[in-house]
Design a protein around this motif. Structure first.
Motif, short mmCIF file in Angstrom:
data_model
loop_
_atom_site.label_atom_id
_atom_site.label_comp_id
_atom_site.label_asym_id
_atom_site.label_seq_id
_atom_site.Cartn_x
_atom_site.Cartn_y
_atom_site.Cartn_z
N MET A 1 0.84 -1.21 0.00
CA MET A 1 0.00 0.00 0.00
C MET A 1 0.87 1.25 0.00
O MET A 1 2.02 1.24 0.45
N LEU A 2 0.32 2.31 -0.53
CA LEU A 2 0.89 3.65 -0.42
C LEU A 2 -0.04 4.48 0.45
O LEU A 2 -1.25 4.28 0.45
N MET A 3 0.53 5.44 1.18
CA MET A 3 -0.26 6.39 1.95
C MET A 3 0.23 7.78 1.61
O MET A 3 1.43 8.05 1.65
N ALA A 4 -0.71 8.64 1.22
CA ALA A 4 -0.35 10.02 0.88
C ALA A 4 -1.36 10.96 1.51
O ALA A 4 -2.55 10.68 1.54
N PHE A 5 -0.87 12.08 2.01
CA PHE A 5 -1.79 13.09 2.53
C PHE A 5 -2.36 13.90 1.39
O PHE A 5 -1.72 14.08 0.34
N SER A 6 -3.57 14.44 1.60
CA SER A 6 -4.29 15.07 0.50
C SER A 6 -3.92 16.53 0.28
O SER A 6 -4.43 17.15 -0.65
N ASP A 7 -3.04 17.09 1.11
CA ASP A 7 -2.67 18.49 0.92
C ASP A 7 -1.18 18.68 0.68
O ASP A 7 -0.67 19.79 0.76
N THR A 8 -0.46 17.58 0.39
CA THR A 8 0.94 17.70 0.00
C THR A 8 1.14 17.01 -1.34
O THR A 8 0.54 15.97 -1.62
N LEU A 9 1.97 17.61 -2.17
CA LEU A 9 2.23 17.10 -3.52
C LEU A 9 3.73 16.93 -3.70
O LEU A 9 4.50 17.82 -3.33
N ILE A 10 4.12 15.79 -4.25
CA ILE A 10 5.53 15.57 -4.56
C ILE A 10 5.67 15.10 -6.00
O ILE A 10 4.69 14.68 -6.63
N GLU A 11 6.87 15.21 -6.51
CA GLU A 11 7.19 14.64 -7.82
C GLU A 11 8.11 13.46 -7.59
O GLU A 11 9.21 13.62 -7.06
N THR A 12 7.65 12.26 -7.95
CA THR A 12 8.43 11.05 -7.74
C THR A 12 8.06 10.02 -8.79
O THR A 12 6.95 10.05 -9.34
N ASP A 13 8.98 9.12 -9.08
CA ASP A 13 8.75 8.03 -10.03
C ASP A 13 8.57 6.75 -9.22
O ASP A 13 9.48 6.32 -8.51
N LEU A 14 7.39 6.14 -9.33
CA LEU A 14 7.07 4.98 -8.51
C LEU A 14 7.29 3.65 -9.22
O LEU A 14 6.94 2.60 -8.69
#
Length: 345
Positions: free
Chosen positions: A115-128
Motif C-alpha cells: 500500500m501507499l499512503m499520501a496526505f491530500s494536501d501535499t504534492l511531490i514529484e516522484t517516479d514509482l
C-alpha cells in the motif's frame, strides 16, 4: 462504498490510502463549503494533482484507492465519479478526528498487502516504477531542509536505512523531513502496529500520529528506507496554495494556453478557463481563473478565482476567491469563501 472497474489481468493489488477527513481549519473560509482537496489550483483541483502522483506506477499493479473522508466529504465522490470513471475507490467516513493512524485503522478491511499512503494536501514529484521490485518493508519519502524543527524528520544510518521517525526534532542535523508519502509492503502489519499504538495510547495532542505506528514497526524489526524528493508542494494554507499555484503554472505549460479576450493584457503564466469572460483587464502573472467567471476592469495577479465569480473594478493581488463570489471595488488582497458579496466605493 463505491466499486469501480476491475482489472482481472493484473497480478498484484496496490492500495493507495488518502486520509482527507480533517476539518480544514487552516483553509477557511473555503473549507466551510468544500472539502480541502477540491480547492482549485492551476486550473484543476488539489485532488487532481494528488492523483497525478501515482501515474508512474507500473501497469502490473491492480490499483485501488481508499479515501478516508469526513461526513461532509461526499463532493469528493462526485468529483471522482465524474473525472475518474472506472477507478476503484473505497470510501470510509471518519466521524471523529483522532489523527492519521486512526483514519487508516478505519480502513483496515481494505488495507491488505502492498500500500501507499499520501496526505491530500501535499504534492511531490516522484517516479514509482521501482516499487514493482522493492525489497524493503517500507519507504518514507523525505526532503532535505535547512531547519526541520517544525516538521517530522527521519533519523537514518549511512545507508539510508530509517532508524527512527522524530516528530519536531530539536536537533537540526536530522534534517530529512518526511513529506507525508509512504510505502508499506504489508497493510496488515501497519494495522497491527496501529492497534498496538492505540492500545498503548501513544498520542500527541489527543491524536494518533502515523510516525508512532511506523516506529513500532521499526522496533519490531521491519526495514524502512528513505526516498528523496526535490519537489515538495503544500496546499494546506492559503499562502502555500498560492505558492503551489505559481509553481504548477510555471511547470505545466499545457495548462496555460489561453483564448483571446478583447482589450485584455495577459502576463503569463496564467490559467484562464475557456468559459471565462474577461474584458478591459490585466491578468497575470500567476493567476488561475475558473469556468463562468466574468471579469471587467480589473488588475489581477498572483491569485486564484474559483468558478462563477463576478469581478468588477478591482485591483487584486495574492488572493483566494471562492465560487459564486461577487466583488466590486478597490482592494489589494482578498481571502473570500464561496457565495460572498463584497462592494467598496
Amino acid at each position: 462504498m463505491f466499486e469501480g472497474g476491475q482489472h482481472p489481468h493484473m497480478s498484484q493489488k496496490m492500495t493507495i490510502a488518502i486520509p482527507m477527513a480533517g476539518y480544514g481549519t487552516r483553509m477557511r473560509p473555503h473549507t466551510w463549503s468544500k472539502p480541502k482537496p477540491l480547492v482549485p489550483i492551476a486550473g484543476r483541483t488539489v485532488l487532481d494533482y494528488v492523483m497525478d502522483q501515482f501515474s508512474s506506477l507500473s501497469s502490473d499493479w491492480q490499483v485501488e484507492y481508499v479515501f478516508i473522508i469526513s461526513p461532509n466529504g461526499w463532493d469528493i465522490r462526485t468529483h471522482m465519479e465524474t473525472n475518474y470513471p472506472g477507478t476503484k475507490v473505497h470510501y470510509v467516513v471518519q466521524e471523529e478526528m483522532h489523527g492519521q493512524s486512526h483514519a487508516l485503522y478505519l480502513a483496515k478491511e481494505v488495507l491488505e498487502g502492498p500500500m501507499l499512503m499520501a496526505f491530500s494536501d501535499t504534492l511531490i514529484e516522484t517516479d514509482l516504477a521501482f516499487l514493482k521490485n522493492e525489497p524493503s518493508d517500507g519507504i518514507a519519502w523525505v526532503k532535505e531542509v535547512p531547519d526541520p524543527r517544525r516538521f517530522g524528520a527521519a533519523k537514518v544510518d549511512k545507508n539510508g536505512k530509517v532508524i527512527r521517525l522524530i516528530e519536531k526534532p530539536q536537533d537540526i542535523k536530522d534534517n530529512l523531513v518526511v513529506v507525508g508519502f509512504y510505502y508499506f509492503k504489508s497493510g496488515e502489519a501497519l494495522i497491527k502496529a496501529i492497534e498496538k499504538q492505540m492500545k498503548q495510547k501513544v498520542m500527541l495532542k489527543n491524536e494518533y500520529f502515523l510516525a508512532d505506528a511506523i516506529n513500532i514497526l521499526l522496533d519490531e524489526g521491519q526495514q524502512f528506507r528513505i526516498e528523496r524528493v526535490e519537489t515538495w508542494l503544500d496546499a494546506g494554507i492559503p499562502d502555500a496554495v498560492l505558492e503551489t499555484n505559481r509553481y504548477l503554472l510555471e511547470h505545466n505549460p499545457a495548462q496555460t494556453d489561453t483564448p483571446d479576450h478583447p482589450w485584455v493584457s495577459i502576463i503569463p503564466p496564467v490559467y484562464i478557463h475557456p468559459q471565462a469572460e474577461i474584458t478591459a483587464s490585466v491578468i497575470g502573472p500567476y493567476v488561475s481563473i475558473g469556468a463562468g467567471c466574468k471579469i471587467h476592469d480589473a488588475i489581477i495577479k498572483d491569485s486564484i478565482l474559483d468558478d462563477d465569480c463576478n469581478v468588477n473594478s478591482v485591483v487584486m493581488e495574492h488572493s483566494l476567491v471562492g465560487r459564486h463570489v461577487k466583488l466590486k471595488g478597490k482592494a489589494s488582497k482578498w481571502n473570500l469563501g464561496d457565495n460572498t458579496e463584497w462592494e467598496t466605493e
